[in-house]
Each structure stands twice: as structure tokens, then as C-alpha cells.
Motif scaffolding. Structure first.
Motif, PDB file in Angstrom:
ATOM      1  N   LEU A   9       0.829  -1.196   0.000  1.00 59.55           N
ATOM      2  CA  LEU A   9       0.000   0.000   0.000  1.00 59.55           C
ATOM      3  C   LEU A   9       0.867   1.251   0.000  1.00 59.55           C
ATOM      4  O   LEU A   9       1.820   1.362   0.769  1.00 59.55           O
ATOM      5  CB  LEU A   9      -0.915   0.018   1.227  1.00 59.55           C
ATOM      6  CG  LEU A   9      -1.770   1.286   1.398  1.00 59.55           C
ATOM      7  CD1 LEU A   9      -2.809   1.389   0.301  1.00 59.55           C
ATOM      8  CD2 LEU A   9      -2.433   1.306   2.767  1.00 59.55           C
ATOM      9  N   LEU A  10       0.510   2.217  -0.858  1.00 59.30           N
ATOM     10  CA  LEU A  10       1.155   3.523  -0.906  1.00 59.30           C
ATOM     11  C   LEU A  10       0.101   4.580  -0.614  1.00 59.30           C
ATOM     12  O   LEU A  10      -1.054   4.434  -1.013  1.00 59.30           O
ATOM     13  CB  LEU A  10       1.770   3.783  -2.282  1.00 59.30           C
ATOM     14  CG  LEU A  10       2.658   2.683  -2.875  1.00 59.30           C
ATOM     15  CD1 LEU A  10       3.103   3.069  -4.280  1.00 59.30           C
ATOM     16  CD2 LEU A  10       3.860   2.409  -1.979  1.00 59.30           C
ATOM     17  N   ALA A  11       0.489   5.656   0.075  1.00 57.84           N
ATOM     18  CA  ALA A  11      -0.468   6.714   0.406  1.00 57.84           C
ATOM     19  C   ALA A  11       0.268   8.037   0.522  1.00 57.84           C
ATOM     20  O   ALA A  11       1.423   8.083   0.967  1.00 57.84           O
ATOM     21  CB  ALA A  11      -1.201   6.398   1.710  1.00 57.84           C
ATOM     22  N   ALA A  12      -0.414   9.124   0.121  1.00 57.19           N
ATOM     23  CA  ALA A  12       0.184  10.455   0.211  1.00 57.19           C
ATOM     24  C   ALA A  12      -0.916  11.497   0.230  1.00 57.19           C
ATOM     25  O   ALA A  12      -2.040  11.234  -0.203  1.00 57.19           O
ATOM     26  CB  ALA A  12       1.137  10.698  -0.975  1.00 57.19           C
ATOM     27  N   GLY A  13      -0.583  12.695   0.735  1.00 57.61           N
ATOM     28  CA  GLY A  13      -1.538  13.787   0.734  1.00 57.61           C
ATOM     29  C   GLY A  13      -1.944  14.222   2.132  1.00 57.61           C
ATOM     30  O   GLY A  13      -1.213  14.010   3.114  1.00 57.61           O
ATOM     31  N   ASP A  14      -3.104  14.835   2.231  1.00 57.48           N
ATOM     32  CA  ASP A  14      -3.613  15.363   3.495  1.00 57.48           C
ATOM     33  C   ASP A  14      -3.676  14.275   4.561  1.00 57.48           C
ATOM     34  O   ASP A  14      -4.278  13.221   4.345  1.00 57.48           O
ATOM     35  CB  ASP A  14      -5.005  15.955   3.247  1.00 57.48           C
ATOM     36  CG  ASP A  14      -5.617  16.536   4.506  1.00 57.48           C
ATOM     37  OD1 ASP A  14      -4.866  16.864   5.453  1.00 57.48           O
ATOM     38  OD2 ASP A  14      -6.855  16.660   4.554  1.00 57.48           O
ATOM     39  N   ASN A  15      -3.067  14.561   5.713  1.00 55.85           N
ATOM     40  CA  ASN A  15      -3.030  13.587   6.806  1.00 55.85           C
ATOM     41  C   ASN A  15      -3.661  14.153   8.073  1.00 55.85           C
ATOM     42  O   ASN A  15      -3.379  13.708   9.176  1.00 55.85           O
ATOM     43  CB  ASN A  15      -1.584  13.158   7.071  1.00 55.85           C
ATOM     44  CG  ASN A  15      -1.478  11.944   7.967  1.00 55.85           C
ATOM     45  OD1 ASN A  15      -2.245  10.998   7.829  1.00 55.85           O
ATOM     46  ND2 ASN A  15      -0.538  11.974   8.901  1.00 55.85           N
ATOM     47  N   SER A  16      -4.552  15.148   7.913  1.00 55.40           N
ATOM     48  CA  SER A  16      -5.131  15.825   9.083  1.00 55.40           C
ATOM     49  C   SER A  16      -5.974  14.901   9.939  1.00 55.40           C
ATOM     50  O   SER A  16      -6.210  15.186  11.121  1.00 55.40           O
ATOM     51  CB  SER A  16      -5.965  17.021   8.629  1.00 55.40           C
ATOM     52  OG  SER A  16      -6.978  16.615   7.721  1.00 55.40           O
ATOM     53  N   HIS A  17      -6.464  13.799   9.371  1.00 57.10           N
ATOM     54  CA  HIS A  17      -7.255  12.828  10.142  1.00 57.10           C
ATOM     55  C   HIS A  17      -6.555  11.467  10.193  1.00 57.10           C
ATOM     56  O   HIS A  17      -7.211  10.447  10.400  1.00 57.10           O
ATOM     57  CB  HIS A  17      -8.644  12.684   9.531  1.00 57.10           C
ATOM     58  CG  HIS A  17      -9.439  13.956   9.522  1.00 57.10           C
ATOM     59  ND1 HIS A  17     -10.136  14.406  10.608  1.00 57.10           N
ATOM     60  CD2 HIS A  17      -9.617  14.889   8.552  1.00 57.10           C
ATOM     61  CE1 HIS A  17     -10.734  15.548  10.320  1.00 57.10           C
ATOM     62  NE2 HIS A  17     -10.431  15.869   9.078  1.00 57.10           N
ATOM     63  N   SER A  18      -5.245  11.476   9.956  1.00 54.37           N
ATOM     64  CA  SER A  18      -4.438  10.243   9.926  1.00 54.37           C
ATOM     65  C   SER A  18      -4.870   9.304   8.815  1.00 54.37           C
ATOM     66  O   SER A  18      -4.642   8.099   8.892  1.00 54.37           O
ATOM     67  CB  SER A  18      -4.485   9.513  11.280  1.00 54.37           C
ATOM     68  OG  SER A  18      -3.978  10.349  12.311  1.00 54.37           O
ATOM     69  N   GLN A  19      -5.494   9.854   7.763  1.00 52.43           N
ATOM     70  CA  GLN A  19      -5.947   9.004   6.665  1.00 52.43           C
ATOM     71  C   GLN A  19      -4.786   8.463   5.824  1.00 52.43           C
ATOM     72  O   GLN A  19      -4.957   7.474   5.104  1.00 52.43           O
ATOM     73  CB  GLN A  19      -6.941   9.747   5.763  1.00 52.43           C
ATOM     74  CG  GLN A  19      -6.407  11.016   5.099  1.00 52.43           C
ATOM     75  CD  GLN A  19      -6.753  12.265   5.885  1.00 52.43           C
ATOM     76  OE1 GLN A  19      -6.469  12.347   7.077  1.00 52.43           O
ATOM     77  NE2 GLN A  19      -7.361  13.228   5.222  1.00 52.43           N
TER      78      GLN A  19
END
Length: 422
Positions: A148-158
């Protein structure tokens, strides 16, 4: 609600003129997210569509991206990057999009305030991407090895939360919502990170193996491994499950989509169903347009919806047979038996004993498959004989070869009873 005809096929295996794709669209068009994509897709050969906020994207059979909407210039960098590249998958949510080439390379373009584009492209460098999903300001991708890869807004730990939850696990599919992230492992476990959401606990309450999810405000849909639909909903959409169940009519689902306040699904007999916010006819307009058609792709934007559909082939000729399906052992797991004649007739027979009719020809093999959560038995072949004098179709027991644990009897003329003993 408007329609646009395309000249191509929705499936590489179905390229005849009779299977030409039709772009269906309904809902809010203030930003030309409908009229714009209709204009861009005119006379094009489409295989997929994506509805976002003020944008819509379509994917052509030869791997080109088409964009419609007043915010089209947001996609200019992406379109330049994929020029002369064959694209096989695309995802759009709010104001950014991702695309995957036929070699697995990831491209992204649009709003990048939270590095939702640059961050995911960097994470995917030198990796082959298999699955993608765009959220409001974040992006998810899965490599061909299940990473899994993820990036971007992390304001809700998403971003950080879903990476932690998926650490060491092989991921099969992902879904990025407004401020949350869903990931499903290869064994069907549903992982979530983001805003605290009672819908997530509700949909996971009874366990089971998930295949896909789709989140909308007040609603969360789950497609289980056997195709069963699971629905979690709260006010003001608490009637969503009853609405969808009524339309489903005992069938299973093959695809899900969710917009800002509405949800869509494709059933196993290729119908379109939907529920939720419908002020701009993003649900009712599209389901009406798709009535009587074979739906192959769906996407729900904020307040508009898109679909691809083909005309149904001519009704098959043959003799009418009634089939029922049950299991000898009582278990909660629902099984589904599928009967297919060539590429035409398909009957889906649930394990609740309800009769289903289908058309068959004597001597012509009927493929028999059964969806089981634990494993997928090899398909079998059903053969029938026909007596024109009595207009009776009967089982040819000598020629028939069924999947392991499945048996069939012929208790009455033109009636078949299937039984699963595992």
C-alpha cells in the motif's frame, strides 16, 4: 439527464457494433461536468468513466484520457504527461486524478496543495501499480505485490494511519473517501484510518470477507467476497438499505460507487441501482437512462453520475427450464450458482431455494460455476435433452459433469434441483 452515444466497446472482448458503449450521465451540470465530458467523448470508444466535483474523466479503448468540465485546465499537466502513453486505469475524486499505464507506471495531476499528486508519484517510483483511488486531498495506490502507498492530506491520519494498519499485509483493493482511507487485504480484511465514523464499525460488525467498499456521507456500501451487498446508513439516509435491497431483488453486486450523498451499484445481471441524495436526479435520472441496458461501468461524483452501458443482445432462443438451489448443511454463508450458455444466457440461482428460469438448448453445454467464500471450485458442464413430442427438457446425467460437492436431480419435467453438500 442526457445521453451520449459512443462508437466503441466497453470490453476488449466485445467489440462488435451491437455492443457499442453508450455514455449515460445525469445530475448537476453547472460546471459542465456532464456537458463537457459528453462533448469530449462524442464518437469515442469508451471503457471507463470517472465523476469528480466539477470534473469528469473518461478512458478510451486505446488508452487515452478525455476530460470535461470548467476545471479542465487542472488536468493539463496530467494530459501532457500521459500523451502517447496507453492508460489502463484512472481515478478522480475532487480536483486531482491519477492514472496507470499499461506498464504499471503511475501518473497524477491536478490540485497538489497537500502533495496528493507529487507525493504519491514519488512513492510509486520504480514500482508497478495495480490499483488506485483518489480522495478529497489524498491518494492511495497498491503495487502489483500488494504494498500500500499513500500520500496527501493527513489531518485525520488518513495517510499515516492506513499505512500503519496495512504494514506487513498484502492489499488487494483501496478506497479513498472524503477524509478517510479504506484498504482490503487479499484475505478480505477491511482496514480503515481517518475520521471516527460509526458506519465503519457498523459495516464490519458481522465480519466476513470484503471485496470492495464505497463511502458516501451517511452511507457506506460493502461488496462481500461472494457478491453480497452490505449497507450501513445513518440519518438522513437510514432508508438506503431498504431502497437498495428492493432494487437488488435477491441478486449480488459486481461494482460500487459513491458520491457526496448518493451511492450506485451494478448487479450481477448488469442492472444499475442507487440510493441517496437525488435533488439533481443524480440517482433517478441515471437509473432511468440505464433501464433495460447492460451496465458495465459506473462513477458517482459530488452531485452527478456517469455510467457506460450497452444494449442487451436479442433474447436467446431455447426451452424454458426452472432451477432451484439449496444446501444440505444450514450455514449463514450465502452461495450463488451461475449457469451460462455460451456468452449469452446467464442465470444466477441463490441458495435460498427460490426458483429461477433460464433458456437452454438440448445438447448445448451450460457452464456451471458456484461462488464459495473459502475457495472457487472448478466449473462444470450441464447437458440437457429435449423431447419435442412432450415439450419436456430433462437432465442428461451421463454427459453432465458438475463441480465437486454439487449434485443435480430432475424431480419434474423442465425442473432442475441443485444441491450443495459441503
Amino acid at each position: 439527464m442526457t445521453l451520449t452515444r459512443a462508437t466503441g466497446s466497453t470490453d476488449e472482448a466485445e467489440s462488435s457494433p451491437s455492443s457499442a458503449a453508450i455514455l449515460l450521465a445525469s445530475g448537476w451540470d453547472e460546471d459542465q461536468q456532464i456537458s463537457g465530458i459528453q462533448k469530449a467523448a462524442k464518437d469515442e470508444n469508451l471503457i471507463d468513466v470517472c465523476a469528480g466535483g466539477a470534473l469528469s474523466v473518461a478512458l478510451t479503448h486505446d488508452g487515452r484520457l478525455l476530460v470535461g468540465g470548467r476545471w479542465r485546465e487542472l488536468m493539463d499537466d496530467l494530459l501532457r504527461a500521459v500523451d502517447h502513453v496507453r492508460i489502463t486505469a484512472v481515478s478522480l475524486r475532487h480536483a486531482h486524478a491519477m492514472a496507470v499505464s499499461d506498464t504499471g507506471e503511475l501518473f497524477a495531476g491536478g490540485a497538489n496543495d497537500h502533495q496528493e499528486c507529487s507525493g504519491i508519484v514519488t512513492a510509486a517510483r520504480h514500482k508497478k501499480i495495480a490499483t488506485i483511488s483518489t480522495g478529497y486531498h489524498h491518494s492511495l495506490a497498491v503495487t502489483d505485490t500488494g504494498e500500500l502507498l499513500a500520500a496527501g492530506d493527513n489531518s485525520h491520519s488518513q495517510v499515516s494511519g492506513i499505512l500503519a494498519a496495512a504494514h506487513g499485509k498484502e492489499i488487494a483493493s483501496v478506497h479513498a473517501s472524503l477524509s478517510g482511507s479504506f484498504a482490503i487485504t487479499t484475505d478480505g480484511e477491511l482496514l480503515y484510518a481517518g475520521d471516527s465514523d460509526p458506519l465503519v464499525d457498523a459495516i464490519r460488525k458481522n465480519g466476513g470477507r470484503f471485496a470492495a467498499v464505497a463511502w458516501s456521507r451517511s452511507m457506506l456500501l460493502g461488496q462481500m467476497h461472494d457478491g453480497a451487498l452490505r449497507v450501513a446508513a445513518v440519518e438522513p439516509r437510514q432508508d438506503a438499505e431498504a431502497t437498495l435491497r428492493k432494487q437488488l431483488g435477491g441478486h449480488t453486486v459486481t461494482a460500487l460507487a459513491a458520491g457526496a450523498g448518493h451511492v450506485l451499484a451494478i448487479t450481477d445481471d448488469h442492472r444499475l441501482i442507487g440510493a441517496g441524495f437525488d435533488q439533481d436526479r443524480e440517482v433517478s435520472g441515471l437509473t432511468a437512462a440505464a433501464d433495460g441496458m447492460r451496465v458495465t461501468a459506473i462513477s458517482a461524483g459530488y452531485y452527478h453520475s456517469l455510467a457506460l452501458a450497452t444494449r442487451h443482445p436479442e433474447p436467446p432462443t431455447g426451452h424454458t427450464v426452472q432451477a432451484t438451489f439449496s444446501r444440505t448443511q444450514h450455514r449463514d454463508e450465502r452461495l450463488t450458482l451461475r449457469l451460462r450458455r455460451g456468452t449469452g444466457t446467464q442465470a444466477t440461482v441463490p441458495s435460498d431455494g427460490q426458483p429461477v428460469t433460464f433458456a437452454a438448448l438440448a445438447g448445448e453445454p451450460i457452464e456451471v460455476t458456484i461462488a464459495v467464500a473459502q475457495h472457487q471450485p472448478a466449473p462444470g458442464a450441464l447437458y440437457l435433452t429435449y423431447d419435442p413430442a412432450t415439450n419436456t427438457t430433462t437432465l442428461d446425467a451421463n454427459a453432465t459433469q458438475l463441480p465437486e460437492h454439487l449434485s443435480c436431480t430432475n424431480p419434474a419435467p423442465n425442473c432442475l434441483t441443485f444441491t450443495w453438500d459441503a
